[in-house]
Design an enzyme around this catalytic site. Structure first.
Site, PDB file in Angstrom:
ATOM      1  N   GLY A  78       0.801  -1.218   0.000  1.00  0.00           N
ATOM      2  CA  GLY A  78       0.000   0.000   0.000  1.00  0.00           C
ATOM      3  C   GLY A  78       0.830   1.262   0.000  1.00  0.00           C
ATOM      4  O   GLY A  78       2.025   1.240  -0.283  1.00  0.00           O
ATOM      5  N   HIS A  97       4.287   1.986  -8.200  1.00  0.00           N
ATOM      6  CA  HIS A  97       3.308   0.886  -8.138  1.00  0.00           C
ATOM      7  C   HIS A  97       2.396   0.920  -9.359  1.00  0.00           C
ATOM      8  O   HIS A  97       2.041  -0.126  -9.895  1.00  0.00           O
ATOM      9  CB  HIS A  97       2.438   0.997  -6.873  1.00  0.00           C
ATOM     10  CG  HIS A  97       3.188   0.767  -5.598  1.00  0.00           C
ATOM     11  ND1 HIS A  97       3.455   1.785  -4.707  1.00  0.00           N
ATOM     12  CD2 HIS A  97       3.711  -0.351  -5.048  1.00  0.00           C
ATOM     13  CE1 HIS A  97       4.108   1.300  -3.671  1.00  0.00           C
ATOM     14  NE2 HIS A  97       4.282   0.011  -3.848  1.00  0.00           N
ATOM     15  N   GLN A  99       7.581  -9.431   7.945  1.00  0.00           N
ATOM     16  CA  GLN A  99       8.820  -9.046   7.262  1.00  0.00           C
ATOM     17  C   GLN A  99       9.476  -7.818   7.889  1.00  0.00           C
ATOM     18  O   GLN A  99      10.471  -7.325   7.388  1.00  0.00           O
ATOM     19  CB  GLN A  99       8.564  -8.828   5.769  1.00  0.00           C
ATOM     20  CG  GLN A  99       7.743  -7.605   5.399  1.00  0.00           C
ATOM     21  CD  GLN A  99       7.374  -7.598   3.932  1.00  0.00           C
ATOM     22  OE1 GLN A  99       6.505  -8.335   3.471  1.00  0.00           O
ATOM     23  NE2 GLN A  99       8.051  -6.764   3.154  1.00  0.00           N
ATOM     24  N   GLN A 135      11.918  -3.767  -9.621  1.00  0.00           N
ATOM     25  CA  GLN A 135      13.377  -3.937  -9.692  1.00  0.00           C
ATOM     26  C   GLN A 135      14.087  -3.233  -8.528  1.00  0.00           C
ATOM     27  O   GLN A 135      15.213  -3.559  -8.185  1.00  0.00           O
ATOM     28  CB  GLN A 135      13.826  -3.329 -11.022  1.00  0.00           C
ATOM     29  CG  GLN A 135      15.314  -3.174 -11.222  1.00  0.00           C
ATOM     30  CD  GLN A 135      15.895  -4.335 -11.993  1.00  0.00           C
ATOM     31  OE1 GLN A 135      15.164  -5.141 -12.566  1.00  0.00           O
ATOM     32  NE2 GLN A 135      17.201  -4.420 -12.008  1.00  0.00           N
ATOM     33  N   LYS A 136      13.386  -2.261  -7.912  1.00  0.00           N
ATOM     34  CA  LYS A 136      14.038  -1.535  -6.814  1.00  0.00           C
ATOM     35  C   LYS A 136      14.429  -2.505  -5.695  1.00  0.00           C
ATOM     36  O   LYS A 136      15.468  -2.363  -5.075  1.00  0.00           O
ATOM     37  CB  LYS A 136      13.133  -0.434  -6.258  1.00  0.00           C
ATOM     38  CG  LYS A 136      13.889   0.431  -5.251  1.00  0.00           C
ATOM     39  CD  LYS A 136      13.049   1.546  -4.731  1.00  0.00           C
ATOM     40  CE  LYS A 136      12.049   1.085  -3.711  1.00  0.00           C
ATOM     41  NZ  LYS A 136      12.613   0.857  -2.365  1.00  0.00           N
ATOM     42  N   SER A 157       9.587   5.405  -3.560  1.00  0.00           N
ATOM     43  CA  SER A 157       9.405   4.478  -2.448  1.00  0.00           C
ATOM     44  C   SER A 157       8.396   5.074  -1.480  1.00  0.00           C
ATOM     45  O   SER A 157       8.374   6.299  -1.286  1.00  0.00           O
ATOM     46  CB  SER A 157      10.746   4.282  -1.716  1.00  0.00           C
ATOM     47  OG  SER A 157      10.522   3.715  -0.439  1.00  0.00           O
TER      48      SER A 157
END
Ligand code: PAF
Length: 287
Positions: A31, A37, A64, A155-156, A192
């Site tokens: 989210g 995204h 995580q 890919q980040k 991000s």
């Protein structure tokens, strides 16, 4: 666009699509969506076409995060997220909660985890013990909920994508993993959700991730190998020049095996993690 919170309902929907011969593309997220995204959602649509189904999951996965990490303060904005999913053309947003994903966890009644044992040893795995155990576990669970033909990752999170690729291959998940390019702000900062934490001059200082990767790329551009230790020293100076930035790790490695290299050449992968104040940011680049 429909929003589905229950696992059984999501599985029923996915099975119904499968029986109708529709392909399913999946974008798992935590989210607080941003244009990065959106690019993953568009990539998912491209993978299955207008006739296929695109599912986005929104779930901030507690397993995580380490005990001292930002789980409780991780930014959340379900309303804004749903709006972005709608605009990006998602068909379904899957929003399970902790009770659905880890029933009985607080009472010790949840005890199954998925662990990849090799690619998770370095970089993010070394800095954040148990992080990848949480990622592989939740992604395996989400794949069982959404039953996709393809799943799209950014890919980040280069190491995450490699770990997921390995997990799905090792455990025979019938899913194709697509890794989509990193979207960047005009000054190079990778998009991000955590960029939101950057205050004042931290936002400018955070561009040192991109500047370091650019400097590494420039150093190998001539084609002759450069010693990893020397390049590391050079980049450490660049990073040290930013008062609020502290290097966590910077590694040069083979993009397939993730094994560190001692000589850096064009095609070597570079990845780094830094703290900007208390915000941890990562980035990577193929040199
Ligand atoms: O990359 C992320 O946002 C998360 O690690 C993921 C893949 C959604 C699993 O929680």
């Amino acid at each position: 666009m429909q929003v589905v919170a229950q696992i059984a309902a999501m599985q029923r929907l996915a099975r119904k699509w499968q029986h109708a011969g529709l392909r399913i593309a999946f974008v798992p997220t935590m989210g607080f969506l941003h244009p990065g995204h959106v690019s993953l959602i568009l990539r998912a649509r491209r993978a299955v076409g207008v006739g296929g189904k695109v599912v986005v999951s929104i779930y901030v996965n507690p397993t995580q995060f380490g005990p001292k990490e930002d789980f409780t303060r991780y930014p959340r904005d379900l309303k804004g997220d749903l709006q972005m999913c709608r605009e990006a053309g998602a068909d379904t947003v899957f929003t399970p909660d902790d009770q659905a994903m880890y029933p009985g966890k607080g009472e010790g009644l949840y005890s199954t985890f998925v662990v990849e044992e090799k690619l998770t040893q370095s970089m993010e795995g070394a800095s954040r013990p148990s992080h990848f155990r949480g990622v592989t576990t939740v992604v395996a669970k989400l794949l069982h909920c959404v039953l996709p033909d393809v799943a799209v990752f950014g890919q980040k999170d280069f190491q995450q994508a490699a770990v997921i690729r390995r997990m799905t291959a090792d455990l025979n998940f019938p899913v194709k993993i697509i890794v989509a390019p990193t979207l960047r702000e005009p000054d190079g900062l990778a998009m991000s959700s955590r960029n939101k934490y950057l205050a004042g001059d931290q936002r400018r200082q955070a561009t040192v991730l991109w500047r370091s990767l650019q400097a590494a790329r420039a150093a190998v551009q001539g084609g002759s190998p450069v010693k990893a230790v020397r390049l590391l020293e050079q980049l450490k100076k660049l990073i040290a020049a930013e008062p609020e930035v502290r290097l966590d790790y910077l590694e040069f490695f083979n993009p397939d095996s993730l094994e560190p290299v001692s000589l850096v050449v064009p095609g070597t992968q570079a990845a780094l993690a830094v703290f900007v104040g208390s915000t941890r940011l990562i980035d990577n680049m193929r040199l």
